[in-house]
Write a protein that holds these residues in place. Structure first.
Motif, mmCIF file in Angstrom:
data_model
loop_
_atom_site.group_PDB
_atom_site.id
_atom_site.type_symbol
_atom_site.label_atom_id
_atom_site.label_comp_id
_atom_site.label_asym_id
_atom_site.label_seq_id
_atom_site.Cartn_x
_atom_site.Cartn_y
_atom_site.Cartn_z
ATOM 1 N N ARG A 112 0.838 -1.196 0.000
ATOM 2 C CA ARG A 112 0.000 0.000 0.000
ATOM 3 C C ARG A 112 0.879 1.254 0.000
ATOM 4 N N GLU A 131 -3.039 -8.093 0.905
ATOM 5 C CA GLU A 131 -3.767 -6.855 0.647
ATOM 6 C C GLU A 131 -2.964 -6.008 -0.340
ATOM 7 N N ASP A 133 -3.263 -2.453 -2.160
ATOM 8 C CA ASP A 133 -3.994 -1.190 -2.156
ATOM 9 C C ASP A 133 -3.393 -0.271 -3.232
ATOM 10 N N SER A 135 -4.922 2.510 -4.220
ATOM 11 C CA SER A 135 -5.613 3.800 -4.129
ATOM 12 C C SER A 135 -4.671 4.991 -4.133
ATOM 13 N N ARG A 158 -7.769 -3.061 -3.536
ATOM 14 C CA ARG A 158 -8.486 -1.787 -3.504
ATOM 15 C C ARG A 158 -7.928 -0.874 -4.597
ATOM 16 N N GLU A 161 -11.301 5.318 -7.025
ATOM 17 C CA GLU A 161 -12.669 5.280 -7.535
ATOM 18 C C GLU A 161 -12.811 5.893 -8.918
ATOM 19 N N ARG A 207 -11.953 2.182 -3.468
ATOM 20 C CA ARG A 207 -11.877 2.835 -2.164
ATOM 21 C C ARG A 207 -12.396 4.263 -2.325
ATOM 22 N N ARG A 208 -13.552 4.519 -1.728
ATOM 23 C CA ARG A 208 -14.205 5.815 -1.885
ATOM 24 C C ARG A 208 -13.323 6.943 -1.352
ATOM 25 N N LYS A 210 -10.671 8.057 -2.843
ATOM 26 C CA LYS A 210 -9.318 7.963 -3.385
ATOM 27 C C LYS A 210 -9.384 8.013 -4.908
#
Length: 233
Positions: A112, A131, A133, A135, A158, A161, A207-208, A210
């Protein structure tokens, strides 16, 4: 048989304008407003005022009011901007070997933050969790494939958006879930989630809040050019 049996009358469905607005509806209108700002059709104050109204709108009809006077809400240009991204990468766009491997065996692995996303990322979760990420990642390529393999484990992806998201994999006694997403920007990256979940899970969703920064930077540059043009006049 009673031919005169009364059939209860069904009320007609409400018009589209009266339907409750979704987050996707608000995002679509907000993107139109951002484009209008970049083209100089709205001032910064008008843009801020309309965006505030979009966030407070409850129905589809209330949202349409904010873009009724904008070309993006009519004609072919808006339809082209929201054309669906292809369901599979273009031939030759993705290398045969991964640019990056994220592996978790009886453990956990996380990727991430601000990192450069390659064209092909492999994720392996065997009795563990991964994971990924994206974003805040830097997208150097428009098409990115995340190949996820989960065996008695979990892979969670993730994305920002304002990219497009597609799923190409499946599950064997497991769960493979990808929230399909279409970006309003034709130049936005497309992230493809491929692979298998075997007695495990693979999940991908936006991911809202981002967004891909360079897309916004491009919009800001358009705004600056428009402002300079008006100042020169």
């Amino acid at each position: 048989m009673d031919l005169h049996k009364h059939v209860p009358r069904q009320d007609p469905p409400p018009p589209v304008s009266e339907l409750r607005a979704s987050d996707a509806d608000r995002d679509r209108i907000a993107d139109m407003l951002r484009e209008a700002l970049a083209e100089g059709r709205l001032t910064a104050e008008e843009h801020a005022e309309r965006v505030e109204g979009v966030l407070a709108a409850k129905t589809v009809g209330e949202l349409d009011v904010f873009v009724r006077d904008l070309p993006a809400a009519h004609g072919h240009r808006a339809a082209a901007a929201y054309a669906s991204a292809p369901h599979r990468p273009e031939a030759g766009a993705i290398p045969a070997y991964p640019d990056d491997n994220v592996v978790a065996v009886f453990s956990g692995a996380v990727r991430r933050g601000r990192w450069r996303a390659g064209r092909r990322i492999h994720a392996w979760a065997v009795f563990g969790s991964v994971e990924i990420d994206l974003s805040e990642a830097i997208f150097e390529y428009q098409q990115v494939v995340v190949k996820a393999f989960s065996v008695f484990g979990s892979v969670e992806v993730r994305v920002p958006e304002n990219v497009s998201l597609r799923g190409m994999g499946g599950g064997v006694l497991g769960s493979f879930e990808v929230d399909t997403l279409d970006s309003a920007d034709a130049e936005a990256p497309v992230v493809y989630i491929d692979g298998w979940a075997v007695l495990g899970s693979v999940e991908a969703r936006p991911r809202r809040g981002k967004v891909v920064a360079d897309i916004l930077d491009r919009v800001h540059r358009k705004v600056e050019r428009s402002l300079r043009k008006h100042l020169d006049h």
